[in-house]
Design an enzyme around this catalytic site. Structure first.
Site, PDB file in Angstrom:
ATOM      1  N   SER A   1       0.834  -1.200   0.000  1.00 44.10           N
ATOM      2  CA  SER A   1       0.000   0.000   0.000  1.00 44.10           C
ATOM      3  C   SER A   1       0.871   1.253   0.000  1.00 44.10           C
ATOM      4  O   SER A   1       1.976   1.255   0.564  1.00 44.10           O
ATOM      5  CB  SER A   1      -0.842  -0.029   1.274  1.00 44.10           C
ATOM      6  OG  SER A   1      -1.445   1.213   1.494  1.00 44.10           O
TER       7      SER A   1
ATOM      8  N   TYR B   1      -2.339  -1.453  10.875  1.00 39.76           N
ATOM      9  CA  TYR B   1      -2.556  -2.007   9.534  1.00 39.76           C
ATOM     10  C   TYR B   1      -1.394  -1.615   8.615  1.00 39.76           C
ATOM     11  O   TYR B   1      -0.805  -2.464   7.933  1.00 39.76           O
ATOM     12  CB  TYR B   1      -3.894  -1.500   8.947  1.00 39.76           C
ATOM     13  CG  TYR B   1      -3.950  -1.682   7.452  1.00 39.76           C
ATOM     14  CD1 TYR B   1      -4.092  -2.947   6.895  1.00 39.76           C
ATOM     15  CD2 TYR B   1      -3.810  -0.590   6.581  1.00 39.76           C
ATOM     16  CE1 TYR B   1      -4.106  -3.124   5.515  1.00 39.76           C
ATOM     17  CE2 TYR B   1      -3.814  -0.755   5.209  1.00 39.76           C
ATOM     18  CZ  TYR B   1      -3.964  -2.026   4.686  1.00 39.76           C
ATOM     19  OH  TYR B   1      -3.955  -2.206   3.323  1.00 39.76           O
TER      20      TYR B   1
ATOM     21  N   LYS C   1       1.820  -3.910   6.574  1.00 39.46           N
ATOM     22  CA  LYS C   1       2.251  -3.852   5.170  1.00 39.46           C
ATOM     23  C   LYS C   1       3.757  -3.557   5.100  1.00 39.46           C
ATOM     24  O   LYS C   1       4.500  -4.187   4.351  1.00 39.46           O
ATOM     25  CB  LYS C   1       1.471  -2.774   4.406  1.00 39.46           C
ATOM     26  CG  LYS C   1       0.003  -3.080   4.245  1.00 39.46           C
ATOM     27  CD  LYS C   1      -0.215  -4.280   3.348  1.00 39.46           C
ATOM     28  CE  LYS C   1      -1.629  -4.791   3.374  1.00 39.46           C
ATOM     29  NZ  LYS C   1      -1.795  -6.106   2.777  1.00 39.46           N
TER      30      LYS C   1
HETATM   31  P1  NAD Z   1     -10.878  -7.414   1.057  1.00 34.40           P
HETATM   32  O1  NAD Z   1     -11.122  -7.390   2.524  1.00 34.40           O
HETATM   33  O2  NAD Z   1     -12.050  -7.190   0.157  1.00 34.40           O
HETATM   34  O3  NAD Z   1     -10.178  -8.786   0.634  1.00 34.40           O
HETATM   35  C1  NAD Z   1      -9.282  -9.465   1.484  1.00 34.40           C
HETATM   36  C2  NAD Z   1      -9.754 -10.912   1.602  1.00 34.40           C
HETATM   37  O4  NAD Z   1      -8.866 -11.609   2.485  1.00 34.40           O
HETATM   38  C3  NAD Z   1     -11.161 -11.032   2.182  1.00 34.40           C
HETATM   39  O5  NAD Z   1     -11.987 -11.770   1.284  1.00 34.40           O
HETATM   40  C4  NAD Z   1     -10.957 -11.782   3.510  1.00 34.40           C
HETATM   41  O6  NAD Z   1     -12.035 -12.642   3.799  1.00 34.40           O
HETATM   42  C5  NAD Z   1      -9.642 -12.516   3.251  1.00 34.40           C
HETATM   43  N1  NAD Z   1      -8.882 -12.856   4.464  1.00 34.40           N
HETATM   44  C6  NAD Z   1      -8.563 -12.038   5.497  1.00 34.40           C
HETATM   45  N2  NAD Z   1      -7.865 -12.723   6.420  1.00 34.40           N
HETATM   46  C7  NAD Z   1      -7.750 -14.004   5.960  1.00 34.40           C
HETATM   47  C8  NAD Z   1      -7.172 -15.183   6.490  1.00 34.40           C
HETATM   48  N3  NAD Z   1      -6.582 -15.207   7.683  1.00 34.40           N
HETATM   49  N4  NAD Z   1      -7.219 -16.317   5.746  1.00 34.40           N
HETATM   50  C9  NAD Z   1      -7.839 -16.329   4.543  1.00 34.40           C
HETATM   51  N5  NAD Z   1      -8.431 -15.242   4.016  1.00 34.40           N
HETATM   52  C10 NAD Z   1      -8.395 -14.090   4.711  1.00 34.40           C
HETATM   53  O7  NAD Z   1      -9.735  -6.341   0.747  1.00 34.40           O
HETATM   54  P2  NAD Z   1      -9.226  -5.739  -0.635  1.00 34.40           P
HETATM   55  O8  NAD Z   1      -9.623  -4.310  -0.692  1.00 34.40           O
HETATM   56  O9  NAD Z   1      -9.580  -6.635  -1.739  1.00 34.40           O
HETATM   57  O10 NAD Z   1      -7.663  -5.763  -0.373  1.00 34.40           O
HETATM   58  C11 NAD Z   1      -6.853  -6.840  -0.807  1.00 34.40           C
HETATM   59  C12 NAD Z   1      -5.447  -6.625  -0.275  1.00 34.40           C
HETATM   60  O11 NAD Z   1      -4.950  -5.371  -0.752  1.00 34.40           O
HETATM   61  C13 NAD Z   1      -5.360  -6.573   1.239  1.00 34.40           C
HETATM   62  O12 NAD Z   1      -4.164  -7.214   1.654  1.00 34.40           O
HETATM   63  C14 NAD Z   1      -5.298  -5.092   1.518  1.00 34.40           C
HETATM   64  O13 NAD Z   1      -4.641  -4.816   2.729  1.00 34.40           O
HETATM   65  C15 NAD Z   1      -4.520  -4.586   0.329  1.00 34.40           C
HETATM   66  N6  NAD Z   1      -4.753  -3.167   0.031  1.00 34.40           N
HETATM   67  C16 NAD Z   1      -6.040  -2.707  -0.129  1.00 34.40           C
HETATM   68  C17 NAD Z   1      -6.271  -1.344  -0.370  1.00 34.40           C
HETATM   69  C18 NAD Z   1      -7.657  -0.808  -0.514  1.00 34.40           C
HETATM   70  O14 NAD Z   1      -7.846   0.401  -0.394  1.00 34.40           O
HETATM   71  N7  NAD Z   1      -8.678  -1.637  -0.788  1.00 34.40           N
HETATM   72  C19 NAD Z   1      -5.186  -0.464  -0.490  1.00 34.40           C
HETATM   73  C20 NAD Z   1      -3.889  -0.966  -0.355  1.00 34.40           C
HETATM   74  C21 NAD Z   1      -3.687  -2.325  -0.088  1.00 34.40           C
HETATM   75  N1  UFG Z   2     -12.442  11.308   3.567  1.00 33.00           N
HETATM   76  C1  UFG Z   2     -13.421  12.206   3.933  1.00 33.00           C
HETATM   77  N2  UFG Z   2     -14.581  11.707   4.449  1.00 33.00           N
HETATM   78  C2  UFG Z   2     -14.806  10.366   4.619  1.00 33.00           C
HETATM   79  C3  UFG Z   2     -13.788   9.464   4.227  1.00 33.00           C
HETATM   80  C4  UFG Z   2     -12.609   9.968   3.724  1.00 33.00           C
HETATM   81  O1  UFG Z   2     -13.266  13.421   3.799  1.00 33.00           O
HETATM   82  O2  UFG Z   2     -15.889   9.995   5.108  1.00 33.00           O
HETATM   83  C5  UFG Z   2     -11.188  11.823   2.973  1.00 33.00           C
HETATM   84  C6  UFG Z   2      -9.944  11.493   3.757  1.00 33.00           C
HETATM   85  O3  UFG Z   2      -9.728  12.463   4.753  1.00 33.00           O
HETATM   86  C7  UFG Z   2      -8.879  11.474   2.660  1.00 33.00           C
HETATM   87  C8  UFG Z   2      -9.637  10.961   1.438  1.00 33.00           C
HETATM   88  O4  UFG Z   2     -11.018  11.189   1.713  1.00 33.00           O
HETATM   89  O5  UFG Z   2      -8.447  12.789   2.399  1.00 33.00           O
HETATM   90  C9  UFG Z   2      -9.420   9.490   1.167  1.00 33.00           C
HETATM   91  O6  UFG Z   2      -9.703   8.751   2.342  1.00 33.00           O
HETATM   92  P1  UFG Z   2      -9.868   7.160   2.326  1.00 33.00           P
HETATM   93  O7  UFG Z   2     -10.214   6.754   3.724  1.00 33.00           O
HETATM   94  O8  UFG Z   2     -10.807   6.758   1.244  1.00 33.00           O
HETATM   95  O9  UFG Z   2      -8.432   6.641   1.901  1.00 33.00           O
HETATM   96  P2  UFG Z   2      -7.005   6.883   2.571  1.00 33.00           P
HETATM   97  O10 UFG Z   2      -6.162   7.570   1.560  1.00 33.00           O
HETATM   98  O11 UFG Z   2      -7.108   7.486   3.898  1.00 33.00           O
HETATM   99  O12 UFG Z   2      -6.502   5.397   2.790  1.00 33.00           O
HETATM  100  C10 UFG Z   2      -6.721   4.362   1.820  1.00 33.00           C
HETATM  101  C11 UFG Z   2      -6.864   3.018   2.550  1.00 33.00           C
HETATM  102  C12 UFG Z   2      -5.554   2.647   3.191  1.00 33.00           C
HETATM  103  C13 UFG Z   2      -4.459   2.645   2.158  1.00 33.00           C
HETATM  104  C14 UFG Z   2      -4.391   3.987   1.476  1.00 33.00           C
HETATM  105  C15 UFG Z   2      -3.356   3.978   0.382  1.00 33.00           C
HETATM  106  O13 UFG Z   2      -7.869   3.096   3.548  1.00 33.00           O
HETATM  107  O14 UFG Z   2      -5.670   1.346   3.715  1.00 33.00           O
HETATM  108  O15 UFG Z   2      -5.667   4.321   0.913  1.00 33.00           O
HETATM  109  O16 UFG Z   2      -3.576   2.899  -0.451  1.00 33.00           O
HETATM  110  F1  UFG Z   2      -3.293   2.376   2.758  1.00 33.00           F
END
Ligand code: NAD
Ligand code: UFG
Length: 333
Positions: free
Chosen positions: A124, A149, A153
């Site tokens: 991330s 979290y 990562k």
């Molecule tokens: P998600 O929660 O939709 O998918 C993650 C999946 O992992 C889920 O289906 C959950 O059931 C499964 N899981 C969790 N713990 C587990 C375990 N112990 N064993 C087996 N399965 C398990 O999340 P996502 O948005 O698809 O994210 C996928 C990956 O990308 C994650 O590692 C997340 O941290 C990373 N990531 C997501 C974002 C974002 O904004 N969505 C940003 C940066 C990184």
């Molecule tokens: N925001 C609002 N109101 C809300 C939610 C968010 O104003 O109700 C603003 C936040 O302050 C920020 C922007 O919208 O300025 C984006 O916020 P998000 O929560 O959607 O995303 P972040 O950038 O804070 O974080 C996300 C994921 C993290 C990941 C990161 C980079 O939650 O897990 O993107 O990938 F690490």
């Protein structure tokens, strides 16, 4: 080629399964369904017309993953499985470190045992902390994460780098995602978080469908063009496509490679509200609230390295991200 997708019923994993299948890869998924639903498997199959093998397995229970490795030989693993809610990780750090770190170590042990030593890992942009340069290149030093979290990562990046260094049969690709939004154009796959959403686009969608009265904008006094936070929003299908390119990389080198997956464009919270309203003809009432703890002003990628070395770049614009998000929300919320 056969790819294991951990967390493959989740938001990004499910879209990646679709892209892999459409590009001729065989796909096997395991997930413990903690944050996703088994129906997603049918939806992936409906979109692609292809079958995937699904296993319910938990990374914390190593033996539950063993049949997956017993029954298949994998060319690579794309490792999405993990917990990702920032606020929950602050409240339950042990749960997050245990699941994400112990779980990944268990997975790596099995990968070693069964001789599959190629992993693409979901990292991330959060590992950059408050970035020292904008746009953020992969050379930008990692920073202080503001929550457990984020630390999982950052730590897992180091762990996987060390594993690869110690055994050069390993190949690792660390993908640093920026802010994925949007959904599959079919409206069958997307993100529907439980409870009140933390992230911006899921929150906007709850307001759009009338479940929440208004959006709270967290701060309008940042050093950004309109004072609200700026992020690099990327369509989840573009992000998924990036993994297909990364498979080619991870199966052709023995090294640790790091790539930003972002568009290179920064949009503010108010830009997103306006784009959503214009793309979908739906009004999003909002009010300005105090800053959210741990937020930074600006975060967007320099995606040049992924373009040069993976041959990947994002294609969908913000309007399309907003349209696809809404299309999914209307059918599923
Ligand atoms: P998600 O929660 O939709 O998918 C993650 C999946 O992992 C889920 O289906 C959950 O059931 C499964 N899981 C969790 N713990 C587990 C375990 N112990 N064993 C087996 N399965 C398990 O999340 P996502 O948005 O698809 O994210 C996928 C990956 O990308 C994650 O590692 C997340 O941290 C990373 N990531 C997501 C974002 C974002 O904004 N969505 C940003 C940066 C990184
Ligand atoms: N925001 C609002 N109101 C809300 C939610 C968010 O104003 O109700 C603003 C936040 O302050 C920020 C922007 O919208 O300025 C984006 O916020 P998000 O929560 O959607 O995303 P972040 O950038 O804070 O974080 C996300 C994921 C993290 C990941 C990161 C980079 O939650 O897990 O993107 O990938 F690490």
């Amino acid at each position: 080629m056969k790819i294991l997708v951990t967390g493959g019923t989740g938001y990004i994993g499910s879209h990646t399964c679709v892209e892999l299948l459409q590009n001729g890869y065989e796909v096997v998924v395991f997930d413990n369904l903690y944050n996703s639903k088994i129906e997603v498997v049918d939806k992936i199959e409906e979109i692609t017309g292809k079958k995937i093998a699904f296993y319910k397995a938990d990374m914390l229970d190593k033996e539950s993953m063993r049949p997956v490795f017993e029954e298949h030989n994998f060319d690579a693993v794309i490792h999405f499985a993990g917990l990702k809610a920032v606020g929950e990780s602050v409240a339950k750090p042990h749960f997050y470190y245990q699941n994400n770190i112990t779980g990944t170590l268990n997975l790596c042990e099995l990968m070693n045992e069964y001789g599959c030593k190629r992993m693409i890992f979901s990292s991330s942009a959060t590992v950059y902390g408050d970035p020292t340069q904008i746009p953020i290149t992969e050379e930008c030093p990692k920073g202080q994460c503001t929550n457990p979290y984020g630390w999982t990562k950052s730590m897992l990046e180091q762990i996987l780098t060390d594993i690869q260094k110690a055994d050069e049969e390993w190949s690792v690709v660390l993908l640093r995602y920026f802010n994925p939004i949007g959904a599959h154009e079919s409206g069958l796959l997307g993100e529907s978080p439980n409870g009140i959403p933390n992230n911006l686009m899921p929150y906007i969608m709850q307001v759009a469908v009338g479940k929440l009265p208004e959006l709270g904008v967290f701060g309008d006094d940042y050093d950004t063009p309109d004072g609200t936070g700026v992020r690099d929003y990327i369509h989840v299908v573009d992000l998924a496509r990036g993994h297909v390119n990364a498979v080619e990389k991870v199966t052709s080198t023995n090294a640790t490679n790091i790539y930003n997956l972002g568009t290179g464009n920064g949009y503010s919270v108010l830009d997103i509200v306006k784009a959503f309203e214009e793309a979908n003809g739906v009004k999003i009432p909002y009010s300005i609230k105090p800053r959210r703890a741990g937020d930074i002003a600006t975060c967007y990628a320099d995606p040049k390295k992924a373009k040069e070395e993976l041959g990947w770049e994002a294609q969908y614009d913000l309007r399309r991200m907003c349209q696809d998000s809404w299309h999914f929300a209307k059918q599923n919320f």
